[in-house]
Motif scaffolding. Structure first.
Motif, PDB file in Angstrom:
ATOM      1  N   MET A 152       0.679  -1.227  -0.308  1.00 60.83           N
ATOM      2  CA  MET A 152       0.391  -0.045   0.429  1.00 60.83           C
ATOM      3  C   MET A 152       0.961   1.391  -0.491  1.00 60.83           C
ATOM      4  SD  MET A 152      -3.111   0.576   2.625  1.00 60.83           S
ATOM      5  CE  MET A 152      -3.393   2.270   2.526  1.00 60.83           C
ATOM      6  N   MET A 153       0.750   2.175  -1.243  1.00 62.15           N
ATOM      7  CA  MET A 153       1.806   3.546  -1.103  1.00 62.15           C
ATOM      8  C   MET A 153       0.934   4.231   0.146  1.00 62.15           C
ATOM      9  SD  MET A 153       2.016   3.348  -4.810  1.00 62.15           S
ATOM     10  CE  MET A 153       3.539   4.623  -4.664  1.00 62.15           C
ATOM     11  N   GLU A 154       1.454   5.236   0.524  1.00 59.16           N
ATOM     12  CA  GLU A 154       1.086   6.322   1.390  1.00 59.16           C
ATOM     13  C   GLU A 154       1.928   7.514   0.423  1.00 59.16           C
ATOM     14  OE1 GLU A 154       1.572   6.697   5.487  1.00 59.16           O
ATOM     15  OE2 GLU A 154       1.437   4.346   5.611  1.00 59.16           O
ATOM     16  N   PHE A 155       0.764   8.980   0.507  1.00 61.03           N
ATOM     17  CA  PHE A 155       1.086  10.066   0.033  1.00 61.03           C
ATOM     18  C   PHE A 155       1.598  10.943   0.438  1.00 61.03           C
ATOM     19  CE2 PHE A 155      -0.275   7.462  -4.159  1.00 61.03           C
ATOM     20  CZ  PHE A 155       0.429   7.494  -4.519  1.00 61.03           C
ATOM     21  N   THR A 156       2.024  11.560   1.412  1.00 63.72           N
ATOM     22  CA  THR A 156       2.201  13.214   1.748  1.00 63.72           C
ATOM     23  C   THR A 156       2.919  13.985   0.925  1.00 63.72           C
ATOM     24  OG1 THR A 156       4.581  12.539   2.285  1.00 63.72           O
ATOM     25  CG2 THR A 156       3.102  11.698   4.118  1.00 63.72           C
ATOM     26  N   PHE A 157       1.506  15.502   1.414  1.00 67.94           N
ATOM     27  CA  PHE A 157       2.151  17.279   0.803  1.00 67.94           C
ATOM     28  C   PHE A 157       2.704  17.728   1.097  1.00 67.94           C
ATOM     29  CE2 PHE A 157      -1.528  14.079  -2.052  1.00 67.94           C
ATOM     30  CZ  PHE A 157      -0.517  14.127  -2.797  1.00 67.94           C
ATOM     31  N   GLU A 158       3.207  17.958   0.587  1.00 65.74           N
ATOM     32  CA  GLU A 158       4.184  19.453   1.826  1.00 65.74           C
ATOM     33  C   GLU A 158       3.214  20.609   2.159  1.00 65.74           C
ATOM     34  OE1 GLU A 158       7.395  21.044   1.167  1.00 65.74           O
ATOM     35  OE2 GLU A 158       8.797  18.717   0.648  1.00 65.74           O
ATOM     36  N   LEU A 159       2.966  21.412   2.864  1.00 61.37           N
ATOM     37  CA  LEU A 159       1.848  22.642   2.892  1.00 61.37           C
ATOM     38  C   LEU A 159       2.969  23.596   1.991  1.00 61.37           C
ATOM     39  CD1 LEU A 159       0.828  22.584   6.672  1.00 61.37           C
ATOM     40  CD2 LEU A 159      -0.628  22.149   4.862  1.00 61.37           C
ATOM     41  N   SER A 160       2.196  24.148   0.863  1.00 56.73           N
ATOM     42  CA  SER A 160       2.536  25.476   0.776  1.00 56.73           C
ATOM     43  C   SER A 160       2.393  26.415   1.966  1.00 56.73           C
ATOM     44  CB  SER A 160       1.921  26.353  -0.764  1.00 56.73           C
ATOM     45  OG  SER A 160       0.192  25.929   0.158  1.00 56.73           O
ATOM     46  N   PRO A 161       4.068  27.222   0.461  1.00 58.82           N
ATOM     47  CA  PRO A 161       4.083  28.726   2.260  1.00 58.82           C
ATOM     48  C   PRO A 161       2.925  28.927   2.559  1.00 58.82           C
ATOM     49  CG  PRO A 161       5.107  28.826   0.114  1.00 58.82           C
ATOM     50  CD  PRO A 161       4.254  27.476   0.256  1.00 58.82           C
ATOM     51  N   TRP A 162       1.694  29.748   1.523  1.00 55.98           N
ATOM     52  CA  TRP A 162       1.035  29.963   2.701  1.00 55.98           C
ATOM     53  C   TRP A 162      -0.223  29.380   3.816  1.00 55.98           C
ATOM     54  CZ3 TRP A 162      -4.124  28.522   2.147  1.00 55.98           C
ATOM     55  CH2 TRP A 162      -4.396  28.028   1.458  1.00 55.98           C
ATOM     56  N   GLU A 163      -0.054  27.696   3.080  1.00 52.54           N
ATOM     57  CA  GLU A 163      -1.109  26.513   4.376  1.00 52.54           C
ATOM     58  C   GLU A 163       0.013  27.040   5.407  1.00 52.54           C
ATOM     59  OE1 GLU A 163      -2.814  23.734   1.379  1.00 52.54           O
ATOM     60  OE2 GLU A 163      -0.910  24.008   1.177  1.00 52.54           O
ATOM     61  N   GLN A 164       1.773  26.817   4.641  1.00 51.50           N
ATOM     62  CA  GLN A 164       2.932  27.120   6.561  1.00 51.50           C
ATOM     63  C   GLN A 164       2.212  28.261   7.782  1.00 51.50           C
ATOM     64  OE1 GLN A 164       6.462  26.414   5.205  1.00 51.50           O
ATOM     65  NE2 GLN A 164       5.697  24.210   4.281  1.00 51.50           N
ATOM     66  N   LYS A 165       1.889  29.083   6.477  1.00 52.06           N
ATOM     67  CA  LYS A 165       1.968  30.619   7.822  1.00 52.06           C
ATOM     68  C   LYS A 165       0.353  30.407   8.435  1.00 52.06           C
ATOM     69  CE  LYS A 165       2.472  34.866   8.806  1.00 52.06           C
ATOM     70  NZ  LYS A 165       3.400  35.525   9.690  1.00 52.06           N
TER      71      LYS A 165
END
Length: 64
Positions: free
Chosen positions: A1-14
């Motif tokens: 089973m594959m897991e995907f993780t996505f980094e938050l964009s700069p505005w989402e991090q802020k």
């Protein structure tokens, strides 16, 4: 089973770092969203409202 993780964009991090009652300047937000499409900008503004974060327009230039 594959897991995907996505980094938050700069505005989402802020936005993630802000809490209810905090304030973000309009210029800072505009800088974070300058490469984004209209739908993303509206999503960010909606997220600010839902979190209870104030958008300050004091740093915007006064135009005649």
């Amino acid at each position: 089973m594959m897991e995907f993780t996505f980094e938050l964009s700069p505005w989402e991090q802020k936005l993630d770092a802000l809490q209810a009652g905090d304030t973000i300047s309009a210029l800072d937000l505009m800088a974070l969203l300058e490469e984004e499409d209209e739908e993303t900008v509206l999503e960010a503004l909606d997220a600010l409202e839902q979190k209870g974060v104030t958008l300050s327009i004091r740093d915007l230039p006064n135009l005649p």
